[in-house]
Design a protein around this motif. Structure first.
Motif, PDB file in Angstrom:
ATOM      1  N   ALA A 176       0.821  -1.219   0.000  1.00  0.00           N
ATOM      2  CA  ALA A 176       0.000   0.000   0.000  1.00  0.00           C
ATOM      3  C   ALA A 176       0.852   1.266   0.000  1.00  0.00           C
ATOM      4  N   ARG A 177       1.887   1.296  -0.829  1.00  0.00           N
ATOM      5  CA  ARG A 177       2.799   2.436  -0.885  1.00  0.00           C
ATOM      6  C   ARG A 177       2.883   2.986  -2.296  1.00  0.00           C
ATOM      7  N   ILE A 178       3.089   4.276  -2.389  1.00  0.00           N
ATOM      8  CA  ILE A 178       3.425   4.934  -3.637  1.00  0.00           C
ATOM      9  C   ILE A 178       4.693   5.721  -3.382  1.00  0.00           C
ATOM     10  N   THR A 179       5.594   5.693  -4.346  1.00  0.00           N
ATOM     11  CA  THR A 179       6.878   6.367  -4.234  1.00  0.00           C
ATOM     12  C   THR A 179       7.077   7.234  -5.472  1.00  0.00           C
ATOM     13  N   TRP A 180       7.449   8.491  -5.254  1.00  0.00           N
ATOM     14  CA  TRP A 180       7.756   9.403  -6.339  1.00  0.00           C
ATOM     15  C   TRP A 180       9.253   9.655  -6.351  1.00  0.00           C
ATOM     16  N   TRP A 181       9.819   9.758  -7.553  1.00  0.00           N
ATOM     17  CA  TRP A 181      11.230  10.091  -7.665  1.00  0.00           C
ATOM     18  C   TRP A 181      11.474  10.957  -8.891  1.00  0.00           C
ATOM     19  N   ARG A 182      12.585  11.644  -8.851  1.00  0.00           N
ATOM     20  CA  ARG A 182      13.047  12.487  -9.943  1.00  0.00           C
ATOM     21  C   ARG A 182      14.553  12.283 -10.031  1.00  0.00           C
ATOM     22  N   ASP A 183      15.063  12.083 -11.223  1.00  0.00           N
ATOM     23  CA  ASP A 183      16.502  11.873 -11.416  1.00  0.00           C
ATOM     24  C   ASP A 183      17.029  10.769 -10.505  1.00  0.00           C
ATOM     25  N   ALA A 184      16.310   9.665 -10.417  1.00  0.00           N
ATOM     26  CA  ALA A 184      16.680   8.483  -9.634  1.00  0.00           C
ATOM     27  C   ALA A 184      16.732   8.729  -8.133  1.00  0.00           C
ATOM     28  N   GLU A 185      16.197   9.851  -7.671  1.00  0.00           N
ATOM     29  CA  GLU A 185      16.191  10.147  -6.237  1.00  0.00           C
ATOM     30  C   GLU A 185      14.754  10.212  -5.712  1.00  0.00           C
ATOM     31  N   PHE A 212      11.858  11.295  -3.484  1.00  0.00           N
ATOM     32  CA  PHE A 212      11.624  12.497  -2.691  1.00  0.00           C
ATOM     33  C   PHE A 212      10.299  12.485  -1.941  1.00  0.00           C
ATOM     34  N   LEU A 213       9.474  11.458  -2.161  1.00  0.00           N
ATOM     35  CA  LEU A 213       8.197  11.414  -1.470  1.00  0.00           C
ATOM     36  C   LEU A 213       7.655   9.992  -1.491  1.00  0.00           C
ATOM     37  N   THR A 214       7.095   9.575  -0.383  1.00  0.00           N
ATOM     38  CA  THR A 214       6.370   8.309  -0.329  1.00  0.00           C
ATOM     39  C   THR A 214       5.003   8.583   0.281  1.00  0.00           C
ATOM     40  N   GLY A 215       4.068   7.731  -0.019  1.00  0.00           N
ATOM     41  CA  GLY A 215       2.729   7.888   0.528  1.00  0.00           C
ATOM     42  C   GLY A 215       2.066   6.549   0.727  1.00  0.00           C
ATOM     43  N   ARG A 216       0.986   6.575   1.463  1.00  0.00           N
ATOM     44  CA  ARG A 216       0.197   5.386   1.725  1.00  0.00           C
ATOM     45  C   ARG A 216      -1.013   5.385   0.818  1.00  0.00           C
ATOM     46  N   LEU A 217      -1.289   4.250   0.186  1.00  0.00           N
ATOM     47  CA  LEU A 217      -2.446   4.110  -0.698  1.00  0.00           C
ATOM     48  C   LEU A 217      -3.578   3.398   0.017  1.00  0.00           C
TER      49      LEU A 217
END
Length: 150
Positions: free
Chosen positions: A49-58, A60-65
């Protein structure tokens, strides 16, 4: 599966209007606050139940779905996630709160385990569910809500 196609409740439109406004403002704020536009990539998992955002392989944010529900186009039905035994428990979050909200306020579409697929009614139910769940983000194509955690 409840096949009642009619959903009538005098307070539904007011709850729906408030949910629409809330979704618009919260989604825009989330995109702005966390920089979720441009070259952002994301990945999500129903297992944890996780979502992960990244930019340039880094990252920067995770969230709960929280999975709200699903549509079967073959059967032309909607099924709330709380009524879907095939989903991992992690992705259910506090979806029972939506069912209880429907029962307590007399909104029949929310406590029905499922109903005949009507795109407009499904969209309305999902918006109200996201509002009840106090979601920061709303993914209409994924039937999920998201609350950021970092």
């Amino acid at each position: 599966m409840n096949d009642r196609s009619k959903h009538d409740h005098p307070g539904w439109e007011a709850v729906l209007d408030a949910a629409r406004e809330r979704a618009r403002s919260r989604q825009a704020l989330m995109v702005e606050r966390f920089g979720l536009s441009g070259d952002v990539r994301y990945e999500w998992s129903m297992d944890d139940a996780r979502i992960t955002w990244w930019r340039d392989a880094e990252v920067f944010l995770t969230g709960r779905l929280t999975m709200i529900g699903s549509v079967s186009l073959a059967q032309q039905t909607w099924l709330w996630s709380w009524a879907n035994e095939s989903l991992p428990s992690a992705v259910l979050g506090d979806i029972e709160r939506v069912r209880r909200f429907g029962e307590e306020n007399g909104f029949p579409v929310l406590p029905w385990p499922g109903f005949a697929y009507q795109p407009e009614l499904v969209a309305e139910a999902r918006l109200v569910a996201a509002s009840v769940l106090d979601a920061e983000g709303y993914g209409p194509s994924r039937r999920t809500t998201c609350n950021s955690t970092s």
